[in-house]
Design a protein around this motif. Sequence first.
Motif, short mmCIF file in Angstrom:
data_model
loop_
_atom_site.label_atom_id
_atom_site.label_comp_id
_atom_site.label_asym_id
_atom_site.label_seq_id
_atom_site.Cartn_x
_atom_site.Cartn_y
_atom_site.Cartn_z
N LYS A 174 102.15 65.32 45.25
CA LYS A 174 101.49 64.39 45.75
C LYS A 174 100.38 65.13 46.30
O LYS A 174 99.17 64.77 46.70
N THR A 175 100.48 66.36 46.69
CA THR A 175 99.42 67.41 47.42
C THR A 175 98.63 67.90 46.46
O THR A 175 97.17 68.05 46.55
N THR A 176 99.13 68.27 45.20
CA THR A 176 97.92 69.19 44.46
C THR A 176 97.87 68.48 43.06
O THR A 176 96.88 68.70 42.53
N GLY A 215 104.18 74.22 36.88
CA GLY A 215 102.94 73.90 36.16
C GLY A 215 101.85 73.84 37.20
O GLY A 215 100.84 72.81 36.94
N CYS A 216 101.91 74.44 38.01
CA CYS A 216 101.01 74.39 39.38
C CYS A 216 99.91 75.76 38.92
O CYS A 216 100.21 76.74 39.08
N SER A 217 98.67 75.28 38.81
CA SER A 217 97.44 75.95 38.69
C SER A 217 96.81 76.14 39.92
O SER A 217 96.44 75.09 40.52
N PRO A 218 96.29 77.33 39.99
CA PRO A 218 95.24 77.33 41.23
C PRO A 218 93.82 76.56 40.85
O PRO A 218 93.05 76.48 41.99
N ILE A 219 93.64 76.33 39.77
CA ILE A 219 92.27 75.64 39.42
C ILE A 219 92.69 74.13 39.11
O ILE A 219 93.74 73.73 38.41
N GLY A 220 91.88 73.29 39.88
CA GLY A 220 91.75 71.94 39.64
C GLY A 220 92.77 71.13 40.09
O GLY A 220 93.33 70.22 39.58
#
Length: 162
Positions: A98-100, A106-111
């Motif tokens: 819900k935050t990202t 599968g958490c990317s620093p992009i997008g």
Amino acid sequence: MKKNKLQKTNAIRLLESNNISYQTYEFPWSEDHLGAEAVFDHLTVPKDWIYKTLVITGDKTGVIVACIPGTSELDLKSLAKASGNKKVELLPLTDLEKTTGYIRGGCSPIGMKKVFPTYLSIKAETMSKMIVSAGKRGMQIEVNPIDLQKLIKAEFVAIEAN
């Protein structure tokens, strides 16, 4: 014969819309193996290219993001100091999507859903390439660290534990 079409993630769309060159890597994944170690097992690239994205909350700034080598541990005190916080802690996994907009593994620093203050390991600053999540389990993106830093408006800092 039909060629498999690359599923574009938010991260890939953002790279393309900013004319940043990248290479993708895809590999099988499982619920039991979602960390950097799973990437090490499937990609035949130097381990120090592979970075993990951690989402943290600061007592003063709220959500912040850190990208460190997959072989390293995050130094919470160094990150707190660099980000202007007295104390930081990992965001609870239950709040990650819900935050990202991304899920664990599968958490990317992009997008991400919002632009959060982001800190890249100082080690990446002198590298020619680094690999981060593409925003989907089993998919990684190789990108130039300076291109990444400019795109996500990140700061290079020493944030790994010794």
